[in-house]
Design a protein around this motif. Structure first.
Motif, short mmCIF file in Angstrom:
data_model
loop_
_atom_site.label_atom_id
_atom_site.label_comp_id
_atom_site.label_asym_id
_atom_site.label_seq_id
_atom_site.Cartn_x
_atom_site.Cartn_y
_atom_site.Cartn_z
N LEU A 1 0.84 -1.20 0.00
CA LEU A 1 0.00 0.00 0.00
C LEU A 1 0.88 1.25 0.00
N LEU A 2 1.97 1.20 0.77
CA LEU A 2 2.90 2.32 0.82
C LEU A 2 3.65 2.48 -0.51
N PHE A 3 4.30 1.40 -0.96
CA PHE A 3 5.07 1.48 -2.20
C PHE A 3 4.18 1.70 -3.42
N GLY A 4 3.01 1.08 -3.40
CA GLY A 4 2.08 1.25 -4.51
C GLY A 4 1.59 2.69 -4.62
N THR A 5 1.39 3.34 -3.47
CA THR A 5 0.99 4.75 -3.48
C THR A 5 2.08 5.63 -4.07
N LEU A 6 3.33 5.35 -3.68
CA LEU A 6 4.45 6.11 -4.23
C LEU A 6 4.56 5.92 -5.74
N LEU A 7 4.41 4.66 -6.19
CA LEU A 7 4.45 4.39 -7.62
C LEU A 7 3.31 5.10 -8.34
N CYS A 8 2.15 5.13 -7.70
CA CYS A 8 0.98 5.77 -8.30
C CYS A 8 1.21 7.27 -8.45
N ILE A 9 1.81 7.88 -7.44
CA ILE A 9 2.10 9.32 -7.51
C ILE A 9 3.01 9.62 -8.70
N ARG B 1 -4.27 4.05 -9.23
CA ARG B 1 -4.26 4.99 -10.36
C ARG B 1 -5.62 5.01 -11.05
N GLY B 2 -6.22 3.83 -11.18
CA GLY B 2 -7.56 3.78 -11.75
C GLY B 2 -8.57 4.51 -10.88
N GLY B 3 -8.40 4.37 -9.54
CA GLY B 3 -9.28 5.09 -8.63
C GLY B 3 -9.09 6.59 -8.74
N TYR B 4 -7.83 7.02 -8.87
CA TYR B 4 -7.53 8.45 -8.97
C TYR B 4 -8.12 9.03 -10.25
N SER C 1 -4.53 23.25 1.79
CA SER C 1 -3.20 23.16 1.18
C SER C 1 -3.16 21.91 0.32
N ARG C 2 -2.11 21.75 -0.48
CA ARG C 2 -2.01 20.56 -1.32
C ARG C 2 -1.97 19.28 -0.48
N THR C 3 -1.30 19.35 0.67
CA THR C 3 -1.23 18.19 1.56
C THR C 3 -2.61 17.88 2.13
N GLN C 4 -3.32 18.92 2.62
CA GLN C 4 -4.66 18.71 3.16
C GLN C 4 -5.59 18.19 2.07
N ASN C 5 -5.48 18.75 0.88
CA ASN C 5 -6.33 18.31 -0.22
C ASN C 5 -6.06 16.86 -0.58
N PHE C 6 -4.78 16.45 -0.50
CA PHE C 6 -4.41 15.07 -0.81
C PHE C 6 -5.07 14.09 0.16
N PHE C 7 -4.96 14.39 1.47
CA PHE C 7 -5.46 13.46 2.48
C PHE C 7 -6.97 13.57 2.72
N ARG C 8 -7.54 14.74 2.51
CA ARG C 8 -8.95 14.93 2.82
C ARG C 8 -9.87 14.76 1.60
N VAL C 9 -9.32 14.91 0.42
CA VAL C 9 -10.15 14.83 -0.78
C VAL C 9 -9.70 13.69 -1.70
N ILE C 10 -8.43 13.74 -2.11
CA ILE C 10 -7.95 12.79 -3.12
C ILE C 10 -7.94 11.36 -2.58
N VAL C 11 -7.33 11.16 -1.40
CA VAL C 11 -7.23 9.80 -0.85
C VAL C 11 -8.59 9.17 -0.60
N PRO C 12 -9.53 9.85 0.12
CA PRO C 12 -10.85 9.23 0.36
C PRO C 12 -11.59 8.92 -0.94
N GLN C 13 -11.56 9.84 -1.90
CA GLN C 13 -12.28 9.61 -3.15
C GLN C 13 -11.64 8.50 -3.98
N THR C 14 -10.31 8.44 -3.97
CA THR C 14 -9.62 7.38 -4.70
C THR C 14 -9.94 6.02 -4.11
N LEU C 15 -9.91 5.92 -2.78
CA LEU C 15 -10.21 4.65 -2.12
C LEU C 15 -11.65 4.23 -2.35
#
Length: 229
Positions: A32-40, A113-116, A133-147
């Motif tokens: 999950l950690l490495f896959g997220t980095l690869l996805c980014i 990546r498909g989820g994103y 901020s970009r960090t807040q947007n990543f964890f509060r918007v992008i991550v929940p919606q992707t999952l």
């Protein structure tokens, strides 16, 4: 044979459930950690790192998992030896975890990546427009919606990984099927259908529990989204 199975083999299989779960859980977390980095990297610019990750992902998605396990098991000690490091005393389970993590990270990356890609870009822009901020947007918007988009595919991946722990015995890592194969070999094949059937039932129960857990997580995410809306 059924009575002997209930008294000896089944308890032995149950005793090997924890190590089987370790061979599933540790690669899942690391992937999950490495896959997220690869996805980014994969959703970013097409630079050198992008193409390196693309080739890496293509290799591990396009070759048999059992071949990858053997490559890691036999090749990693030789690679480390070049740098003067001896890892021949590592247990077979460590090699299995490494190989599984390398493989699963690639599938995890493509699932995320498909989820994103499926996330409404308007929501991302909305998060930035309200002051995230970009960090807040990543964890509060992008991550929940992707999952939310990827959760069903993640469930299928995790079920496959749990089942694939059964090939760990091919390099000497003793999990449930490894134990079952040892018992069958010791008894010269006597009662092998009962033994394998018992192992199959236990795998089925574990996969069913995992499916229920993911279903509950999916429902919880839906309730959370409705509450926030």
């Amino acid at each position: 044979m059924p009575s002997d199975l209930m008294q000896t083999v089944v308890p032995g299989l149950i005793e090997h459930i924890p190590i089987t779960l370790v061979y599933w859980f540790v690669p899942s977390v690391l992937s999950l950690l490495f896959g997220t980095l690869l996805c980014i990297v994969r959703v970013g610019r097409h630079n050198v790192l992008y193409w390196i990750c693309t080739i890496y992902i293509s290799f591990f998605r396009g070759t048999p998992g059992i071949v990858q396990i053997y490559l890691v098991f036999f090749g990693l000690p030789k690679l480390f030896w070049i740098f003067g490091i001896d890892i021949n005393d590592w247990s077979a389970g460590i090699y299995f975890i490494i190989a599984t993590t390398m493989n699963l990270s690639c599938f995890m990356c493509e699932t995320l990546r498909g989820g994103y890609v499926g996330v409404d870009k308007g929501q991302i822009e909305t998060g930035l427009s309200i002051g995230f901020s970009r960090t807040q947007n990543f964890f509060r918007v992008i991550v929940p919606q992707t999952l939310k988009v990827a959760i069903l595919n993640l469930k299928n991946l995790e079920i496959d990984v749990l089942k694939d722990t059964s090939v760990a015995f091919t390099i000497g890592a003793v999990e449930m099927l490894g134990y079952a194969k040892g018992v069958i070999a010791a008894s010269y094949g006597s009662g092998q259908l009962w033994i394998l059937g018992a192992a199959a039932v236990i795998y089925f129960v574990m996969c069913t529990v995992l499916e229920i857990v993911f279903t509950l997580i999916s429902h919880r995410m839906e309730r959370y989204e409705r509450r926030v809306a």
